[in-house]
Design a protein around this motif. Structure first.
Motif, PDB file in Angstrom:
ATOM      1  N   THR A  55      20.149 -44.830  84.328  1.00  0.00           N
ATOM      2  CA  THR A  55      19.918 -46.172  85.048  1.00  0.00           C
ATOM      3  C   THR A  55      18.716 -46.010  85.779  1.00  0.00           C
ATOM      4  O   THR A  55      17.859 -45.129  85.725  1.00  0.00           O
ATOM      5  CB  THR A  55      21.062 -46.143  86.413  1.00  0.00           C
ATOM      6  OG1 THR A  55      20.681 -45.130  87.381  1.00  0.00           O
ATOM      7  CG2 THR A  55      22.586 -45.760  85.771  1.00  0.00           C
TER       8      THR A  55
ATOM      9  N   SER B   8      28.346 -52.648  85.985  1.00  0.00           N
ATOM     10  CA  SER B   8      29.593 -51.810  85.714  1.00  0.00           C
ATOM     11  C   SER B   8      30.572 -52.775  85.345  1.00  0.00           C
ATOM     12  O   SER B   8      30.790 -54.084  85.450  1.00  0.00           O
ATOM     13  CB  SER B   8      29.756 -50.888  87.086  1.00  0.00           C
ATOM     14  OG  SER B   8      30.254 -51.936  88.123  1.00  0.00           O
TER      15      SER B   8
ATOM     16  N   GLY C  51      21.942 -50.795  85.602  1.00  0.00           N
ATOM     17  CA  GLY C  51      22.933 -49.748  86.124  1.00  0.00           C
ATOM     18  C   GLY C  51      23.374 -49.750  87.291  1.00  0.00           C
ATOM     19  O   GLY C  51      23.161 -50.901  87.863  1.00  0.00           O
ATOM     20  N   ASP C  52      23.796 -48.566  87.810  1.00  0.00           N
ATOM     21  CA  ASP C  52      24.345 -48.751  89.190  1.00  0.00           C
ATOM     22  C   ASP C  52      23.735 -48.037  90.283  1.00  0.00           C
ATOM     23  O   ASP C  52      24.202 -47.698  91.325  1.00  0.00           O
ATOM     24  CB  ASP C  52      25.794 -48.068  89.090  1.00  0.00           C
ATOM     25  CG  ASP C  52      26.025 -46.792  88.675  1.00  0.00           C
ATOM     26  OD1 ASP C  52      24.838 -46.150  88.274  1.00  0.00           O
ATOM     27  OD2 ASP C  52      26.963 -46.257  88.622  1.00  0.00           O
TER      28      ASP C  52
ATOM     29  N   LEU D 253      29.055 -48.318  82.821  1.00  0.00           N
ATOM     30  CA  LEU D 253      28.138 -48.965  82.925  1.00  0.00           C
ATOM     31  C   LEU D 253      28.150 -50.059  81.875  1.00  0.00           C
ATOM     32  O   LEU D 253      28.461 -49.802  80.692  1.00  0.00           O
ATOM     33  CB  LEU D 253      26.617 -48.118  82.942  1.00  0.00           C
ATOM     34  CG  LEU D 253      26.416 -47.132  83.899  1.00  0.00           C
ATOM     35  CD1 LEU D 253      25.198 -46.325  83.711  1.00  0.00           C
ATOM     36  CD2 LEU D 253      26.534 -47.695  85.245  1.00  0.00           C
TER      37      LEU D 253
END
Length: 242
Positions: free
Chosen positions: A104, A141, A121-122, A165
Motif C-alpha cells: 500500500t 478495500s 490501499g488502506d 485490498l
C-alpha cells in the motif's frame, strides 16, 4: 525531528510490533522536498519489506520543485511505474514460479498553502484541524466497496474478506492512485499511518494524540498506546505539523 524551510515540522517512526517476525512497513520523512509517505508491504506476501522500501525510496527521488500539480502528476506516474515493475518484472522467481510483491502507499505533498494526499490501499491520511479529526483518505478495500453497494454496515463487517485490498501497488491491473487536494491553515497536523496503527486505536485516541501538536510527542503517545496492547501487526506513522 525534521523542520522544512517553510513552516512544517515532521517526524516518523516504525515498529515491528509484538508478533511479526519482520517489519514490512517503511516511511518517508522528507520535509525539504515537502513529501512524506507510509508504505505497508502486503502481509503474507513474499518480500513485502522489499516492496514497501522500494516505494518510499522511489518517492524520495522525485524533485520537490515545480508546481504542486506537476508534483502530483510525477507522483502518480511514479506509483504507476512501481505497480508495473512489481506486478511484472519482480513476480517471477529463478525457479519459474510466481510470487507476489506488493505494498500500500499513502503520500502527502505540501506546497505553500496547498496539500495533496495520494494513496492506493488502506494506509491512511488523517488531518487534525480546529480540535476535529478528519480521515482524508478512504480505504481501497472490499469493505468500502460493499458499503458503496449499499450493503449494511453489519453485513460488510461480517464478510470474511472485508479487509481485502481492491487497489495496491503490485497488482497486475493498471494502478489508479486516488488524489485528494485541499488548502492548509496554520495549526494543521497531518498523520500518515499503516493499518497496524489505526486498527489498534480508537478515533478518540488518534485525536487525543494529534492534539499534542508536536510530532515527536504525537508519535510517543500513538506508539505507546498501540504497544500497550497486542500490537499484532507492524505499525508506522509520520506526523507533519504546521
Amino acid at each position: 525531528m525534521n523542520r522544512c524551510p517553510d513552516r512544517w515540522r515532521s517526524a516518523g517512526r516504525t515498529d515491528r510490533g509484538k508478533l511479526r517476525s519482520r517489519n514490512e512497513d517503511a516511511f518517508l520523512d522528507c520535509p525539504r522536498q515537502g513529501c512524506w509517505a507510509v508504505a505497508d508491504g502486503m502481509g503474507g506476501h513474499q518480500a513485502g519489506d522489499v516492496a514497501s522500501q522500494l516505494v518510499v525510496d522511489s518517492l524520495a527521488l522525485l524533485p520537490g520543485q515545480g508546481s504542486l500539480d506537476d508534483r502530483v502528476e510525477a507522483t502518480r506516474r511514479c506509483l504507476q511505474w512501481l505497480n508495473r515493475r512489481l506486478g511484472e518484472e519482480l513476480t517471477v522467481t529463478d525457479h519459474g514460479g510466481d510470487r507476489t510483491m506488493g505494498s500500500t502507499v499513502v503520500a502527502l505533498l505540501l506546497q505553500g498553502d496547498r496539500a495533496a494526499c495520494i494513496w492506493a490501499g488502506d494506509s491512511r491520511c488523517y488531518l487534525w484541524r480546529a480540535q476535529t479529526l478528519y480521515q482524508l483518505s478512504r480505504d481501497h478495500s472490499l469493505f468500502e466497496q460493499l458499503i458503496d453497494q449499499r450493503v449494511s454496515l453489519e453485513q460488510a463487517r461480517a464478510h470474511p474478506d472485508a479487509r481485502a485490498l481492491t487497489r495496491a501497488i503490485g497488482s497486475r491491473d493498471p494502478l489508479r492512485p486516488q488524489v485528494l487536494e485541499l488548502g492548509t491553515v496554520a495549526g494543521d497536523v497531518f498523520l500518515l499511518c499503516s493499518d497496524g496503527l489505526y486498527q489498534a486505536l480508537s478515533h478518540g485516541e488518534l485525536g487525543q494524540a494529534l492534539s499534542l501538536g508536536d510530532p515527536r510527542r504525537v508519535l510517543d503517545q500513538l506508539f505507546a498506546g498501540v504497544l500497550r496492547g497486542a500490537a499484532r501487526d507492524n505499525l508506522t506513522a509520520v506526523v507533519v505539523q504546521s
